[in-house]
Scaffold this motif. Structure first.
Motif, mmCIF file in Angstrom:
data_model
loop_
_atom_site.group_PDB
_atom_site.id
_atom_site.type_symbol
_atom_site.label_atom_id
_atom_site.label_comp_id
_atom_site.label_asym_id
_atom_site.label_seq_id
_atom_site.Cartn_x
_atom_site.Cartn_y
_atom_site.Cartn_z
ATOM 1 N N VAL A 38 0.837 -1.201 0.000
ATOM 2 C CA VAL A 38 0.000 0.000 0.000
ATOM 3 C C VAL A 38 0.871 1.250 0.000
ATOM 4 C CG1 VAL A 38 -1.654 1.333 1.368
ATOM 5 C CG2 VAL A 38 -2.000 -1.114 1.046
ATOM 6 N N ILE A 39 1.922 1.263 0.807
ATOM 7 C CA ILE A 39 2.811 2.433 0.868
ATOM 8 C C ILE A 39 3.471 2.686 -0.484
ATOM 9 C CG2 ILE A 39 4.972 3.291 1.863
ATOM 10 C CD1 ILE A 39 4.057 1.995 4.519
ATOM 11 N N VAL A 40 3.975 1.644 -1.109
ATOM 12 C CA VAL A 40 4.622 1.798 -2.416
ATOM 13 C C VAL A 40 3.604 2.234 -3.468
ATOM 14 C CG1 VAL A 40 5.787 0.551 -4.285
ATOM 15 C CG2 VAL A 40 6.515 0.224 -1.920
ATOM 16 N N ALA A 41 2.397 1.697 -3.423
ATOM 17 C CA ALA A 41 1.360 2.078 -4.390
ATOM 18 C C ALA A 41 0.990 3.548 -4.235
ATOM 19 C CB ALA A 41 0.137 1.194 -4.211
ATOM 20 N N VAL A 42 0.840 4.010 -3.001
ATOM 21 C CA VAL A 42 0.510 5.420 -2.770
ATOM 22 C C VAL A 42 1.664 6.306 -3.238
ATOM 23 C CG1 VAL A 42 0.113 7.143 -0.959
ATOM 24 C CG2 VAL A 42 -1.111 4.963 -0.896
ATOM 25 N N PHE A 43 2.884 5.923 -2.926
ATOM 26 C CA PHE A 43 4.043 6.706 -3.348
ATOM 27 C C PHE A 43 4.112 6.794 -4.876
ATOM 28 C CE2 PHE A 43 8.503 6.724 -4.734
ATOM 29 C CZ PHE A 43 8.869 7.980 -4.267
ATOM 30 N N LEU A 44 3.975 5.665 -5.560
ATOM 31 C CA LEU A 44 4.048 5.674 -7.026
ATOM 32 C C LEU A 44 2.872 6.442 -7.624
ATOM 33 C CD1 LEU A 44 5.253 2.047 -7.790
ATOM 34 C CD2 LEU A 44 6.570 4.166 -7.905
ATOM 35 N N GLY A 45 1.698 6.341 -7.015
ATOM 36 C CA GLY A 45 0.544 7.112 -7.483
ATOM 37 C C GLY A 45 0.783 8.600 -7.343
ATOM 38 N N LEU A 46 1.390 9.005 -6.221
ATOM 39 C CA LEU A 46 1.703 10.415 -6.003
ATOM 40 C C LEU A 46 2.747 10.907 -7.010
ATOM 41 C CD1 LEU A 46 1.307 12.922 -4.239
ATOM 42 C CD2 LEU A 46 3.121 12.060 -2.763
ATOM 43 N N VAL A 47 3.782 10.126 -7.241
ATOM 44 C CA VAL A 47 4.810 10.501 -8.222
ATOM 45 C C VAL A 47 4.190 10.616 -9.611
ATOM 46 C CG1 VAL A 47 6.890 9.695 -9.412
ATOM 47 C CG2 VAL A 47 6.748 9.567 -6.917
ATOM 48 N N ASP A 48 3.347 9.677 -9.981
ATOM 49 C CA ASP A 48 2.682 9.711 -11.283
ATOM 50 C C ASP A 48 1.819 10.967 -11.406
ATOM 51 O OD1 ASP A 48 1.825 8.585 -13.827
ATOM 52 O OD2 ASP A 48 -0.086 8.150 -12.816
ATOM 53 N N PHE A 49 1.069 11.260 -10.350
ATOM 54 C CA PHE A 49 0.205 12.441 -10.357
ATOM 55 C C PHE A 49 1.036 13.715 -10.516
ATOM 56 C CE2 PHE A 49 -1.825 15.875 -7.943
ATOM 57 C CZ PHE A 49 -3.012 16.006 -8.666
ATOM 58 N N LEU A 50 2.123 13.825 -9.752
ATOM 59 C CA LEU A 50 2.958 15.025 -9.830
ATOM 60 C C LEU A 50 3.637 15.165 -11.196
ATOM 61 C CD1 LEU A 50 4.530 14.986 -6.262
ATOM 62 C CD2 LEU A 50 2.714 16.482 -7.129
ATOM 63 N N LEU A 51 4.093 14.049 -11.754
ATOM 64 C CA LEU A 51 4.699 14.110 -13.087
ATOM 65 C C LEU A 51 3.674 14.523 -14.136
ATOM 66 C CD1 LEU A 51 7.042 10.988 -13.047
ATOM 67 C CD2 LEU A 51 7.725 13.390 -13.063
ATOM 68 N N LEU A 52 2.475 14.014 -14.027
ATOM 69 C CA LEU A 52 1.418 14.384 -14.971
ATOM 70 C C LEU A 52 1.097 15.869 -14.867
ATOM 71 C CD1 LEU A 52 -0.714 13.539 -17.062
ATOM 72 C CD2 LEU A 52 -2.248 13.097 -15.153
ATOM 73 N N LYS A 53 0.972 16.368 -13.640
ATOM 74 C CA LYS A 53 0.687 17.800 -13.457
ATOM 75 C C LYS A 53 1.844 18.648 -13.986
ATOM 76 C CE LYS A 53 -3.360 17.727 -11.693
ATOM 77 N NZ LYS A 53 -4.491 18.303 -12.412
ATOM 78 N N GLY A 54 3.082 18.176 -13.764
ATOM 79 C CA GLY A 54 4.232 18.908 -14.265
ATOM 80 C C GLY A 54 4.268 18.973 -15.773
ATOM 81 N N ILE A 55 3.961 17.853 -16.413
ATOM 82 C CA ILE A 55 3.936 17.828 -17.891
ATOM 83 C C ILE A 55 2.823 18.710 -18.416
ATOM 84 C CG2 ILE A 55 3.452 16.337 -19.871
ATOM 85 C CD1 ILE A 55 5.030 14.133 -18.407
ATOM 86 N N LEU A 56 1.648 18.658 -17.789
ATOM 87 C CA LEU A 56 0.536 19.494 -18.245
ATOM 88 C C LEU A 56 0.833 20.980 -18.005
ATOM 89 C CD1 LEU A 56 -2.539 17.382 -17.066
ATOM 90 C CD2 LEU A 56 -1.654 17.664 -19.395
ATOM 91 N N PHE A 57 1.564 21.293 -16.961
ATOM 92 C CA PHE A 57 1.930 22.688 -16.687
ATOM 93 C C PHE A 57 2.890 23.214 -17.752
ATOM 94 C CE2 PHE A 57 4.753 25.799 -14.639
ATOM 95 C CZ PHE A 57 3.818 26.765 -14.293
ATOM 96 N N ILE A 58 3.850 22.343 -18.164
ATOM 97 C CA ILE A 58 4.850 22.751 -19.160
ATOM 98 C C ILE A 58 4.204 22.924 -20.532
ATOM 99 C CG2 ILE A 58 6.903 22.000 -20.413
ATOM 100 C CD1 ILE A 58 7.835 20.685 -17.793
ATOM 101 N N PHE A 59 3.323 22.005 -20.897
ATOM 102 C CA PHE A 59 2.723 22.062 -22.227
ATOM 103 C C PHE A 59 1.357 22.600 -22.091
ATOM 104 C CE2 PHE A 59 5.922 18.658 -22.570
ATOM 105 C CZ PHE A 59 6.699 19.198 -23.554
#
Length: 59
Positions: A38-59
């Motif tokens: 569960v901890i690893v899943a939440v961490f990876l979900g958070l990283v995925d979410f932040l990367l997605l927001k970062g990419i959408l912010f850039i483009f």
């Protein structure tokens, strides 16, 4: 056919030597695995979410 019977006989003898974990040890290990998963899943979900927001912010 003799080899097959010999194999099963030897396998049975080896299984008698195994020290099986207690129920408490299995339950404890299972809890550790589930919590870690569960901890690893939440961490990876958070990283995925932040990367997605970062990419959408850039483009």
């Amino acid at each position: 056919m003799k080899k097959l019977f010999k194999y099963f006989k030897e396998s049975h003898q080896e299984l008698k030597k195994v020290v099986w974990p207690s129920r408490e040890a299995v339950v404890s290990s299972t809890k550790v695995v589930l919590v870690s998963t569960v901890i690893v899943a939440v961490f990876l979900g958070l990283v995925d979410f932040l990367l997605l927001k970062g990419i959408l912010f850039i483009f």
